[in-house]
Each structure stands twice: as C-alpha cells, then as structure tokens.
Write an enzyme that holds these catalytic residues in place. Structure first.
Site, mmCIF file in Angstrom:
data_model
loop_
_atom_site.group_PDB
_atom_site.id
_atom_site.type_symbol
_atom_site.label_atom_id
_atom_site.label_comp_id
_atom_site.label_asym_id
_atom_site.label_seq_id
_atom_site.Cartn_x
_atom_site.Cartn_y
_atom_site.Cartn_z
ATOM 1 N N TYR A 194 0.763 -1.176 -0.044
ATOM 2 C CA TYR A 194 -0.105 -0.066 0.085
ATOM 3 C C TYR A 194 0.983 1.306 -0.176
ATOM 4 O O TYR A 194 0.304 2.211 -0.541
ATOM 5 C CB TYR A 194 -0.898 -0.113 1.188
ATOM 6 N N PHE B 107 -7.024 21.332 -24.910
ATOM 7 C CA PHE B 107 -7.456 20.163 -25.000
ATOM 8 C C PHE B 107 -8.755 19.835 -24.378
ATOM 9 O O PHE B 107 -8.794 20.775 -23.018
ATOM 10 C CB PHE B 107 -6.285 19.114 -24.766
ATOM 11 N N THR B 108 -9.527 18.991 -24.434
ATOM 12 C CA THR B 108 -10.879 18.816 -23.813
ATOM 13 C C THR B 108 -10.664 18.593 -22.251
ATOM 14 O O THR B 108 -11.250 19.650 -21.584
ATOM 15 C CB THR B 108 -11.464 17.710 -24.451
ATOM 16 N N ASP C 266 2.143 19.743 -21.329
ATOM 17 C CA ASP C 266 1.344 18.440 -21.248
ATOM 18 C C ASP C 266 2.515 17.377 -22.458
ATOM 19 O O ASP C 266 2.579 17.577 -23.339
ATOM 20 C CB ASP C 266 0.207 18.682 -22.153
ATOM 21 N N LYS D 131 -0.183 6.809 -23.438
ATOM 22 C CA LYS D 131 0.228 6.937 -24.819
ATOM 23 C C LYS D 131 1.891 6.588 -24.976
ATOM 24 O O LYS D 131 1.928 5.339 -24.983
ATOM 25 C CB LYS D 131 0.270 8.472 -25.154
ATOM 26 N N ARG E 258 -13.537 15.276 -33.461
ATOM 27 C CA ARG E 258 -12.785 16.463 -32.862
ATOM 28 C C ARG E 258 -12.890 17.756 -33.599
ATOM 29 O O ARG E 258 -12.368 18.336 -34.516
ATOM 30 C CB ARG E 258 -11.177 16.089 -32.901
ATOM 31 N N PHE F 28 -18.909 15.453 -25.496
ATOM 32 C CA PHE F 28 -18.541 14.482 -26.560
ATOM 33 C C PHE F 28 -18.533 12.910 -26.100
ATOM 34 O O PHE F 28 -18.555 12.056 -26.923
ATOM 35 C CB PHE F 28 -17.268 15.029 -27.271
#
Length: 456
Positions: free
Chosen positions: A71, A123-124, A214, A257, A381, A448
C-alpha cells in the site's frame, strides 16, 4: 505501395470480426451516433484513441509479474521515479491513475480563480480542469495551426507575439502558468520545435511565469525534432527529450500513450512547495504518493515502456505508420490536416462534408458514417468536442472540424492501414450522402463522451 516490416514479432493475438453493414447501421443508431458508445466487440479496426490501447512488450509483461502491491513504498514506484527523473530531468514525480488525474492536481495547485492559462491550443479535459478551478484558457498557438491545408513544420509552436501581448494586457501575476503541449493533439498531432520551447522559456523566465508541459506524446515530438530541426539529426531521442524538459518547470503525463501501457500517468515538478502540496492532495483524489491510484505492476510496466518508447526503431516505425495512412488518403484526394502528425491522421470534415454547416456537426456525422460504411471506429474532434463557453453558454466554434483516426501503438500492421484508407476513400466518393446530426441528449460536461444524436 511498399512499406517496411514492423520492428517487432507478434507473440499474442486477438481475433476480430467484421459484422454486416446492416448490423453496423443498427449498432450506430443504438449508440446515438456517438462512436464512444459503441461496444468494442462490434468494431473491426478501432482507431478511436491511442490512449491505453497500446500493445505491451514481453519485457513489460514480465515486469507485471514482479508487481509490488504494498500500500505504501512500492518498489515499482521507486523504479518509475528513477526512470522519470533520469529521462525527463525533473526533481519530483507524483503518480496518478492517468493523465486526467495529473491535470486535476496541477490545476488545483497552480491556479487562483480569475487567472489565465496560456497554451498552444486547448485540449478537452485539460481546459475543463483549468476552468473548473477558475482559470480562463487563452490560445496562443501560431495562427497556421488552425489552417488544416497548410503543410508546414512545427505548427504546434507558440506565437511569441501573442504570449508577449497576453502578458502585457493581463499582467504576469495573473497568468497561472503556460501549458505547452508536445505534441498538439487537436491541431493534428503537430509538434513544437526546440527553438520555440527555448524561446518560450526565456520569455517566461523574464516574467517569473511557470511552464508546464502536457508531455503525453513527448517522444513523438522528439522524433519530429530529430527529423526536421537543424542540429538535431544526430542527437538521440533520449537526449532530445531531456533537453525539451529542461525548458519546463514540470509536466503532466498520460502514461497511456508514450509510456506504452493501458493505464497510468504522473505529475512532475521541480518546486519543493508544490511537491509537498501535491503529495497532500494526491491522497485525497488518487491514493498514497507512492502509488497514486495505480497497482504496482502498472507502475513497473510504465517505467519499462517509457524506456522502450525512446528506442529509435520503435518511434520511427510509429510515426511513419501514421504518415503512411495520411499519404495514402491524401494521394486519393481525401482532405486531411496537413502535415500528418505523430499519433493520428485527422480528416478535415469541413472539406470532406462541404454541404454540412458546423451546426450540423459534420465531424460527428462523418465519424458515424465511417463506422457504418467501413467498421472502423474514429473520433469527432470539432464543435462537439469543443463544448460551450462557460461565460455565454454558446458553442465554442473551433476553426478545425476534424475526425481523428488514431493509431494504437504496436497493435495494427500496414495492411490494416490499407483497409482503413480504402474504406474512407470509397466513402469520400459519395460524401454528399452523409447527413447532418443534432443533439438528442447533451451532457453539461465533456459532452462528446456521452452525448447522443439523431439525423436532422
């Protein structure tokens, strides 16, 4: 067209099947013409996203078997921490369940209500967290990024004049931080040049403004620098990445990614006070600072994957496979965002569906049509993803109205790219049959993902 073999052997496979067109039409209708709401078993080739859809390597799977699920104080965390510090150069790392968790932490830590966040295109989820914490996002990307037809390198660069004007008009003290995305997703996966990163850093340092990247697709960005920026052709991907981050105060990262995993992310920073506050805050939202909502095995896979992503043979194949799909569509006259970026080919829905107005959601309509005609899942998009203004309630109206064909890493072959291209080329030949859509259900936040539509 000839193409190179993949730089890997395939050890495990998943069977896919193509359901009939009539079945696809029915499934799309049941999903409210939103590709997010389709069941994956009904997808032939899934290009919805490259987030968490990667194929892991044998070494990553082996690493999963040595997961330390303590943990607190997991050995896998310390491996991840060591890896990120070495490759990125930041002093501190806080793991999160995915990139969105890191965005949440950064926004709460860095933003005071009424401040501004400057960045190279929104970006969203990033903008959502910024606005939720009282900031206003200001787009300072170069103008060329909003023109789908311009084929120029480094369209993700920040416009330094826009940044200087913003600082002058709003005051440096009112800018929470600069959010620099490498690469810029919604511009078509466009990279940022090292020269631009350096110049932004110099200007921000003059005014005492922090810069947070980012970093989600930072390795892809590094490949473009090596390929296209003078002086970097003989520099390793690893060294390029390290220099990129030397111009930042920290970053958010979705490990789903460029870390080549299915779940995970982290927040990096150099500031000691911010790190102390982040460790307190992560306990509330994610878990202990040594696991951040992740199993030990997932942190181990992320550490291994980040190193694998730096291998030139891998990243060259990754970017060139995406480029192959873009080239094939372009040569057939299909309008795409130029140049092809690192993670996806973006169809230009405005030119693909010139008979539809933006209020008829051409990108949403095109994404639905692609699935019904080809069995390929893609993502809107455009105006739907852009959402509504928090001040006026009116739709944001992005200049780019696109459909993203996002290539998962190490999952599909060039033959799959041929199938995708052939299907979209056939659809383009009767594009006038694509009908516009309207909302039948519109969520208030990040619409979206779960909105539903019907034909006008």
């Amino acid at each position: 067209m000839n193409y190179p073999a993949e730089p890997f052997r395939i050890k495990s496979v998943e069977t896919v099947s193509m359901i009939s067109r009539d079945e696809r039409v029915k499934k799309m209708q049941e999903a409210g013409y939103n590709t997010f709401l389709l069941n994956s078993k009904d997808i032939y080739i899934d290009l919805l996203t490259d987030s968490g859809t990667n194929a892991m390597s044998d070494k990553q799977w082996a690493g999963m078997m040595i997961g330390d699920e303590a943990y607190a104080g997991s050995e896998n965390f310390y491996h991840l921490e060591k890896t990120v510090k070495e490759l990125f150069g930041f002093k501190h790392i806080v793991p999160t369940h995915q990139g969105r968790g890191a965005e949440n932490l950064l926004s709460q830590l860095a933003i005071k209500p009424g401040q501004y966040v400057a960045g190279n295109m929104y970006f969203t989820t990033t903008r959502f967290h910024q606005e939720k914490n009282g900031a206003t996002f200001v787009d300072i990307v170069r103008d060329e990024a909003h023109d789908a037809s311009l084929n120029l390198p480094f369209k993700g660069d920040i416009d330094l004049n826009k940044l200087a004007t913003l600082i002058k008009e709003k005051g440096a003290e009112n800018i929470a931080y600069i959010c620099l995305a490498v690469t810029v997703n919604l511009a078509g996966g466009q990279p940022v040049s090292m020269a631009n990163m350096r110049a932004v850093h110099e200007m921000a340092s003059t005014y005492g403004i922090k810069i947070f990247y980012d970093a989600t697709r930072c390795v892809e960005n590094a490949y473009f620098i090596k390929e296209q920026e003078a002086g970097y052709e003989n520099v390793s991907i690893k060294d390029i990445v390290h220099e990129m981050f030397s111009y930042a105060d920290g970053c958010t990262m979705s490990g789903k990614k460029d870390c080549l995993v299915n779940i995970g992310g982290f927040l990096c920073m150099n500031d000691e006070e911010m790190f102390s506050a982040a460790k307190e805050l992560v306990v509330v939202y994610e878990g202990m600072p040594s696991y951040g909502g992740l199993a030990g095995r997932d942190m181990e896979a992320m550490a291994i994957g980040l190193r694998e992503a730096m291998q030139y043979e891998y990243i060259e194949h990754r970017v060139k496979q995406v480029r192959y799909l873009g080239d094939k569509l372009r040569e057939a006259g299909v309008p795409i965002v130029e140049p092809t970026g690192g993670h996806a080919v973006f169809l230009d829905a405005r030119r693909f569906c010139p008979h539809l107005t933006q209020d008829q959601f051409p990108a949403q309509s095109l994404a639905a049509s692609i699935y019904m005609e080809t069995g390929v899942r893609s993502m809107e998009r455009g105006i739907v993803s852009a959402g509504r203004s928090k001040e006026t309630g009116e739709n944001h109206r992005p200049k780019l109205e696109t459909v993203r064909l996002t290539i998962p890493r190490r999952v599909y072959t060039y033959a799959h790219m041929d199938v995708v291209a052939d299907g979209i080329i056939k659809l383009y030949q009767h594009k006038e049959d694509i009908r516009g859509l309207t909302f039948v259900y519109e969520p208030k936040q990040l619409r979206f993902f779960t909105a539903r539509f019907d034909f006008i």
